[in-house]
Design a protein around this motif. Structure first.
Motif, short mmCIF file in Angstrom:
data_model
loop_
_atom_site.label_atom_id
_atom_site.label_comp_id
_atom_site.label_asym_id
_atom_site.label_seq_id
_atom_site.Cartn_x
_atom_site.Cartn_y
_atom_site.Cartn_z
N GLY A 232 60.56 21.81 21.04
CA GLY A 232 59.37 22.65 21.13
C GLY A 232 59.71 24.13 21.25
O GLY A 232 60.72 24.51 21.85
N LYS A 233 58.89 24.95 20.65
CA LYS A 233 59.11 26.40 20.62
C LYS A 233 59.30 26.99 22.03
O LYS A 233 60.09 27.90 22.22
CB LYS A 233 57.93 27.07 19.93
CG LYS A 233 58.24 28.33 19.24
CD LYS A 233 57.02 28.80 18.45
CE LYS A 233 57.45 29.82 17.44
NZ LYS A 233 56.34 30.31 16.63
N GLY B 280 65.91 29.03 22.87
CA GLY B 280 66.68 30.04 23.59
C GLY B 280 67.10 29.64 24.99
O GLY B 280 67.63 30.46 25.74
N LYS B 281 66.89 28.40 25.37
CA LYS B 281 67.25 27.95 26.72
C LYS B 281 68.54 27.14 26.74
O LYS B 281 68.89 26.57 27.75
CB LYS B 281 66.10 27.15 27.33
CG LYS B 281 64.82 27.98 27.45
CD LYS B 281 63.76 27.21 28.18
CE LYS B 281 62.44 27.94 28.17
NZ LYS B 281 62.41 29.11 29.03
N TRP B 282 69.23 27.06 25.64
CA TRP B 282 70.54 26.40 25.52
C TRP B 282 70.48 24.89 25.70
O TRP B 282 71.49 24.24 25.90
CB TRP B 282 71.56 27.01 26.48
CG TRP B 282 71.90 28.41 26.11
CD1 TRP B 282 71.16 29.53 26.37
CD2 TRP B 282 73.03 28.86 25.38
NE1 TRP B 282 71.77 30.64 25.84
CE2 TRP B 282 72.93 30.25 25.23
CE3 TRP B 282 74.13 28.20 24.83
CZ2 TRP B 282 73.88 30.99 24.57
CZ3 TRP B 282 75.08 28.95 24.17
CH2 TRP B 282 74.94 30.34 24.04
N ILE B 283 69.29 24.32 25.66
CA ILE B 283 69.15 22.88 25.84
C ILE B 283 69.85 22.13 24.72
O ILE B 283 70.64 21.20 24.97
CB ILE B 283 67.65 22.49 25.92
CG1 ILE B 283 67.04 23.11 27.17
CG2 ILE B 283 67.48 20.97 25.89
CD1 ILE B 283 65.52 23.06 27.20
N LEU C 213 63.28 30.92 12.08
CA LEU C 213 62.36 31.60 13.01
C LEU C 213 62.89 31.56 14.43
O LEU C 213 62.47 32.35 15.26
CB LEU C 213 60.98 30.96 12.93
CG LEU C 213 60.29 31.03 11.57
CD1 LEU C 213 58.97 30.26 11.60
CD2 LEU C 213 60.06 32.47 11.15
N ASN C 214 63.81 30.65 14.71
CA ASN C 214 64.41 30.55 16.04
C ASN C 214 65.62 31.47 16.09
O ASN C 214 66.72 31.10 15.73
CB ASN C 214 64.82 29.10 16.32
CG ASN C 214 65.39 28.91 17.70
OD1 ASN C 214 65.69 29.86 18.40
ND2 ASN C 214 65.57 27.66 18.08
N LEU C 215 65.40 32.69 16.51
CA LEU C 215 66.46 33.71 16.50
C LEU C 215 67.61 33.39 17.45
O LEU C 215 68.72 33.86 17.28
CB LEU C 215 65.89 35.08 16.80
CG LEU C 215 64.83 35.56 15.80
CD1 LEU C 215 64.28 36.92 16.23
CD2 LEU C 215 65.36 35.60 14.40
N ALA C 216 67.34 32.59 18.49
CA ALA C 216 68.39 32.23 19.43
C ALA C 216 69.42 31.36 18.74
O ALA C 216 70.58 31.36 19.06
CB ALA C 216 67.80 31.49 20.62
#
Length: 59
Positions: A20-21, A25-28, A56-59
């Motif tokens: 999920g969006k 970026g949480k490193w999961i 779209l997920n820049l992380a």
């Protein structure tokens, strides 16, 4: 998380996952992939892993 396109000839596969969006970026997935990759290499004998990401997920 799924292993797809397993290729017995080249000992390769694709990795796919959805998250999920709000979790981006949480490193999961980084932590989960570390474990899965080690398992694939040590237990299954995979030596090539392909993956794509959502741009779209820049992380």
């Amino acid at each position: 998380m799924s292993l797809m396109s397993l290729n017995d000839k080249y000992y390769s596969c694709d990795v796919a996952y959805n998250i999920g969006k709000s979790f981006w970026g949480k490193w999961i997935t980084v932590e989960a992939l570390k474990v899965v990759i080690l398992y694939m290499i040590k237990e299954i004998g995979i030596n090539r892993i392909d993956a794509k990401h959502n741009t779209l997920n820049l992380a």
